[in-house]
Design an enzyme around this catalytic site. Structure first.
Site, mmCIF file in Angstrom:
data_model
loop_
_atom_site.group_PDB
_atom_site.id
_atom_site.type_symbol
_atom_site.label_atom_id
_atom_site.label_comp_id
_atom_site.label_asym_id
_atom_site.label_seq_id
_atom_site.Cartn_x
_atom_site.Cartn_y
_atom_site.Cartn_z
ATOM 1 N N TYR A 32 -69.200 119.214 -61.954
ATOM 2 C CA TYR A 32 -68.856 119.181 -60.535
ATOM 3 C C TYR A 32 -68.827 117.719 -60.094
ATOM 4 O O TYR A 32 -69.504 117.292 -59.164
ATOM 5 C CB TYR A 32 -69.841 120.004 -59.688
ATOM 6 C CG TYR A 32 -69.162 120.596 -58.470
ATOM 7 C CD1 TYR A 32 -68.169 121.549 -58.610
ATOM 8 C CD2 TYR A 32 -69.495 120.175 -57.186
ATOM 9 C CE1 TYR A 32 -67.519 122.080 -57.510
ATOM 10 C CE2 TYR A 32 -68.846 120.693 -56.083
ATOM 11 C CZ TYR A 32 -67.859 121.644 -56.254
ATOM 12 O OH TYR A 32 -67.207 122.161 -55.166
ATOM 13 N N LEU A 33 -68.001 116.972 -60.807
ATOM 14 C CA LEU A 33 -68.014 115.516 -60.713
ATOM 15 C C LEU A 33 -67.585 115.011 -59.339
ATOM 16 O O LEU A 33 -66.628 115.506 -58.757
ATOM 17 C CB LEU A 33 -67.087 114.916 -61.781
ATOM 18 C CG LEU A 33 -67.383 115.309 -63.232
ATOM 19 C CD1 LEU A 33 -66.393 114.629 -64.179
ATOM 20 C CD2 LEU A 33 -68.816 114.977 -63.624
ATOM 21 N N HIS A 37 -70.605 110.253 -60.107
ATOM 22 C CA HIS A 37 -70.409 110.402 -61.558
ATOM 23 C C HIS A 37 -69.293 109.482 -62.055
ATOM 24 O O HIS A 37 -69.399 108.857 -63.108
ATOM 25 C CB HIS A 37 -69.990 111.833 -61.901
ATOM 26 C CG HIS A 37 -70.981 112.884 -61.549
ATOM 27 N ND1 HIS A 37 -70.756 113.815 -60.571
ATOM 28 C CD2 HIS A 37 -72.201 113.157 -62.053
ATOM 29 C CE1 HIS A 37 -71.786 114.634 -60.495
ATOM 30 N NE2 HIS A 37 -72.687 114.259 -61.379
ATOM 31 N N GLN A 61 -83.812 122.665 -66.915
ATOM 32 C CA GLN A 61 -84.319 121.847 -65.809
ATOM 33 C C GLN A 61 -84.339 122.596 -64.473
ATOM 34 O O GLN A 61 -84.646 122.010 -63.451
ATOM 35 C CB GLN A 61 -83.566 120.520 -65.702
ATOM 36 C CG GLN A 61 -82.128 120.600 -65.277
ATOM 37 C CD GLN A 61 -81.422 119.256 -65.471
ATOM 38 O OE1 GLN A 61 -81.105 118.855 -66.591
ATOM 39 N NE2 GLN A 61 -81.165 118.546 -64.389
ATOM 40 N N LYS A 149 -79.517 107.593 -57.687
ATOM 41 C CA LYS A 149 -79.944 108.635 -56.740
ATOM 42 C C LYS A 149 -81.147 109.379 -57.315
ATOM 43 O O LYS A 149 -82.094 109.677 -56.620
ATOM 44 C CB LYS A 149 -78.821 109.620 -56.419
ATOM 45 C CG LYS A 149 -79.274 110.647 -55.390
ATOM 46 C CD LYS A 149 -78.182 111.581 -54.982
ATOM 47 C CE LYS A 149 -77.870 112.598 -56.040
ATOM 48 N NZ LYS A 149 -78.956 113.565 -56.302
ATOM 49 N N MET A 184 -74.072 110.800 -52.433
ATOM 50 C CA MET A 184 -73.245 111.852 -53.029
ATOM 51 C C MET A 184 -74.070 112.686 -53.991
ATOM 52 O O MET A 184 -74.877 112.150 -54.759
ATOM 53 C CB MET A 184 -72.059 111.239 -53.763
ATOM 54 C CG MET A 184 -71.052 110.703 -52.791
ATOM 55 S SD MET A 184 -69.477 110.412 -53.573
ATOM 56 C CE MET A 184 -68.615 109.681 -52.198
HETATM 57 O O1 PAF Z 1 -78.620 113.950 -63.569
HETATM 58 C C1 PAF Z 1 -78.125 114.972 -64.093
HETATM 59 O O2 PAF Z 1 -77.009 115.383 -63.806
HETATM 60 C C2 PAF Z 1 -78.936 115.749 -65.114
HETATM 61 O O3 PAF Z 1 -80.270 115.757 -64.774
HETATM 62 C C3 PAF Z 1 -78.730 115.240 -66.548
HETATM 63 C C4 PAF Z 1 -79.210 113.827 -66.734
HETATM 64 C C5 PAF Z 1 -77.256 115.339 -66.921
HETATM 65 C C6 PAF Z 1 -79.502 116.129 -67.537
HETATM 66 O O4 PAF Z 1 -79.101 117.453 -67.471
#
Ligand code: PAF
Length: 285
Positions: A32-33, A37, A61, A149, A184
């Site tokens: 979901y860039l 990103h 996570q 962030k 963002m």
């Molecule tokens: O920051 C993120 O998007 C996530 O925590 C990561 C580093 C891709 C690990 O899943």
């Protein structure tokens, strides 16, 4: 740009690149860039011969009560954006590819994972450290790019890379903000129109705090008070924490110095939003 879903295919490609003496930049994401990103991918592009972007919504996570099932995805758009920003290899593994069975081995970084975000989300950083360790093992020697962030995440990953001797250089990149200063985040999409308006209180509160610091205030408690007061003006905002800490070891700071990081976490409706700044430098608007 090539899209790869299997670890061994990615590794074969990376072996070829390394045999040609090419340096590799790694940008791990959950997809979901957004421009945040893309700034990481562009930075990786400018500093390396080849760029690997990974998209994997990492179940480890997310706690059971969190938003794994509703986490936004748009693989078509992501593919376009990742390519435009300069990705050479896009790695989009399935859950089965990443975890062929139950996960019996995890990585956890003590102490700095238990405070701030870790106090509210006790299993979060072990999930992050485990998947990032896995990506570092898959990709090998590289520079890896993370956004500021998630300040605490960077400290956890840096410490993990150091403790476990990964040959990975951790690069941190500044927060990219919306016009009104909101950091963002893929999770901003959870906000209703009204909540989105209220969310601008977050950068505003940090700006107000920074003004006071510029005037010479050095007591953390005063700065915390200013931020909390500002956030409390919005009934939509539920503060999780406002804290001033040493930017590296995340220990609470009473007196502000050049190492001090100001971190904020709030809930607005379905979204949990975080932001931070160096106390003396302020926001990068
Ligand atoms: O920051 C993120 O998007 C996530 O925590 C990561 C580093 C891709 C690990 O899943």
């Amino acid at each position: 740009m090539d899209i790869l879903t299997e670890t061994k295919h990615l590794q074969n490609r990376l072996d070829d690149l390394r045999n040609s003496q090419m340096s590799i930049g790694l940008v791990p994401t959950m997809g979901y860039l957004h421009d945040g990103h893309l700034s990481l991918i562009r930075k990786a592009r400018s500093e390396n011969d080849a760029v690997v972007t990974t998209i994997f919504v990492n179940p480890l996570q997310f706690a059971e009560t969190e938003d794994l099932d509703t986490y936004p995805t748009d693989i078509e758009k992501d593919t376009f954006l990742a390519s435009e920003a300069g990705t050479d290899l896009l790695f989009t593994p399935t859950n089965e590819e990443m975890f062929c069975d139950d996960v019996l081995t995890t990585v956890s970084v003590q102490e700095i994972s238990t405070v701030l975000e870790g106090a509210s989300r006790p299993t979060h950083f072990s999930g992050v450290a485990t998947i990032v360790a896995k990506l570092f093992n898959i990709v090998g020697v590289c520079s890896a790019y993370f956004g500021e962030k998630d300040w605490q995440q960077i400290q956890v990953i840096k410490r993990m890379a150091q403790d476990l001797s990964y040959r990975v250089e951790i690069k941190r990149c500044p927060i990219i903000r919306e016009k009104d200063g909101l950091a963002m985040s893929s999770r901003n999409v959870y906000l209703t129109k009204e909540q989105r308006k209220q969310a601008s209180h977050i950068p505003e509160s940090l700006l107000k705090a920074h003004e006071k610091i510029i005037e010479g205030e050095r007591q953390s408690s005063v700065i915390k008070g200013i931020i909390s007061e500002r956030l409390d003006r919005s009934s939509a905002i539920d503060i999780d924490y406002v804290e001033l800490v040493n930017g590296e070891n995340l220990s609470i700071t009473d007196q502000i110095d050049e190492e001090t990081r100001v971190l904020v976490a709030v809930r607005i409706g379905a979204a949990r939003l975080i932001d931070n700044m160096n106390a003396l430098e302020g926001l990068n608007l």
